[in-house]
Write an enzyme that holds these catalytic residues in place. Sequence first.
Site, PDB file in Angstrom:
ATOM      1  N   TYR A 148       0.799  -1.229   0.000  1.00  0.00           N
ATOM      2  CA  TYR A 148       0.000   0.000   0.000  1.00  0.00           C
ATOM      3  C   TYR A 148       0.830   1.276   0.000  1.00  0.00           C
ATOM      4  CZ  TYR A 148      -4.614  -1.996   0.566  1.00  0.00           C
ATOM      5  OH  TYR A 148      -5.785  -2.662   0.349  1.00  0.00           O
ATOM      6  N   LYS A 218       1.463 -13.960   5.691  1.00  0.00           N
ATOM      7  CA  LYS A 218       1.733 -14.927   4.610  1.00  0.00           C
ATOM      8  C   LYS A 218       3.236 -15.196   4.574  1.00  0.00           C
ATOM      9  CE  LYS A 218      -0.271 -16.465   1.468  1.00  0.00           C
ATOM     10  NZ  LYS A 218      -0.748 -17.878   1.326  1.00  0.00           N
ATOM     11  N   ASP A 284      -4.571 -17.116   4.699  1.00  0.00           N
ATOM     12  CA  ASP A 284      -5.663 -17.844   4.031  1.00  0.00           C
ATOM     13  C   ASP A 284      -6.344 -18.809   5.001  1.00  0.00           C
ATOM     14  OD1 ASP A 284      -2.946 -18.541   3.520  1.00  0.00           O
ATOM     15  OD2 ASP A 284      -3.571 -20.259   2.358  1.00  0.00           O
ATOM     16  N   ASP A 308      -6.939  -5.412   4.940  1.00  0.00           N
ATOM     17  CA  ASP A 308      -8.017  -4.908   4.089  1.00  0.00           C
ATOM     18  C   ASP A 308      -9.032  -6.020   3.810  1.00  0.00           C
ATOM     19  OD1 ASP A 308      -9.408  -3.186   2.556  1.00  0.00           O
ATOM     20  OD2 ASP A 308      -7.871  -2.875   1.037  1.00  0.00           O
TER      21      ASP A 308
END
Length: 419
Positions: A148, A218, A284, A308
């Site tokens: 971002y 992640k 995930d 987000d």
Amino acid sequence: MGKATFSGGKLLVPDIVTIPYIEGDGVGAEITPASQAIIDKAIEKTYGGTKKIEWKEVLAGEKAYNITGTWLPEETMEAFREYLIGIKGPLTTPIGGGIRSLNVALRQKLDLYVCLRPVKWYKGVSSPVKEPQKVDMYIFRENTEDIYAGIEWNTGTPEAKKFLYFLQNEMGVDKVRFPESSSFGVKPVSKEGSQRLVKAAIEYAIKNNLPSVTLVHKGNIMKFTEGGFKNWGYELAETEFYGTTFSMVEYEHIRKTKGKESADKALAEAVNQGRIIIKDVIADAFLQNTLLSPEKYSVIATLNLNGDYISDQLAAMVGGIGIAPGSNINYKTGHAIFEATHGTAPDIAGKNIVNPSSLLLSGVMMLDHLGWKEAAELIENSLGKTFESAHATEDLARFMENSVSLGTTEFRDTVIKNL
Ligand code: NAD
């Protein structure tokens, strides 16, 4: 007019405090006055006139552009800097202007590094999950780093070519699958940025007596950025919060040296002692787990992009963006801006049907942040009572059984009556 001040890490709030607010574009003109009316009434009812908010309008977005010719006037930034705490409605994203997003600009200029979004279900509100009462989470999303940061170059530009040249010729990278047509983005994630976010999350858990902080990442794929976030988070918990927390790194260490039984025992003891459990999960898997067993999670600390996605999924689990509150906070300077998390909803603007709850609950967060907890609780209880009796604006009422669908102003009056 009184100003909130910040000294020795503490927010000092005068009884009559000035709060700058941005009305917001589109539905902002409806949700802002409705929320302010409820907040004012709750404060009056709770403190009998000894405390009060003096609202000070500052401009941003279309309204600012129409009046001043700029989207985010310097006076607005100055007011947020000076008064520390502010609240805002949604803003139109300028198209083709110098500013990509006014929200991002505000966050960056004030270095509001935490995006805090509580996710809680209110009885009566329809939910796509079977047991929404088990959803009770606080998302701490890092607000200033990650992909971002806006460091990216479009395919075909001289910058993209230069970057590709650097990658291939100076860094020995041969993994760009389609070099000639690739765009590039850079994902900066730092130790300082990660640790100040995780610190805020742990301190929030301590202050609010919450059981765990989960680092969502992640790191299995992005080892130095997302994996760094996880490692630095654990490191911070062990160095700055040793004894107050019990981390899964400690658990693993005991398991390897003394066996699983000892590790389980240490974990159970830590839970009994009220220590905050610091754990981590791959993003995930986290999204899946929140649907299957949301009760496993309390405070969530995560990077910008993960945050987000997570915010929207969790909001949907408890009724959607119409009632999801949010805030952007710098815990070191005391600056904080509370905000509606939805957009300007141009399709329903001016029709008296918009749900003001997102901004109202952001106002509740603001009252809590100011230390005016009794007024915050009063509004929450009233809102709960309103939903439980199946009174809501159409976005929620259409999914409730035997519901009474209210316009924005009627909803405002019902919440005020239920205070
Ligand atoms: P949106 O959130 O404005 O609307 C999406 C859908 O949700 C629409 O159908 C809308 O009617 C509905 N909706 C949103 N809030 C609602 C509420 N409180 N009550 C009932 N229904 C509600 O998203 P969008 O249409 O993608 O964006 C419109 C504009 O808002 C764009 O200019 C966008 O850039 C901007 N935006 C601003 C913010 C912000 O300021 N924080 C956030 C998102 C989008």
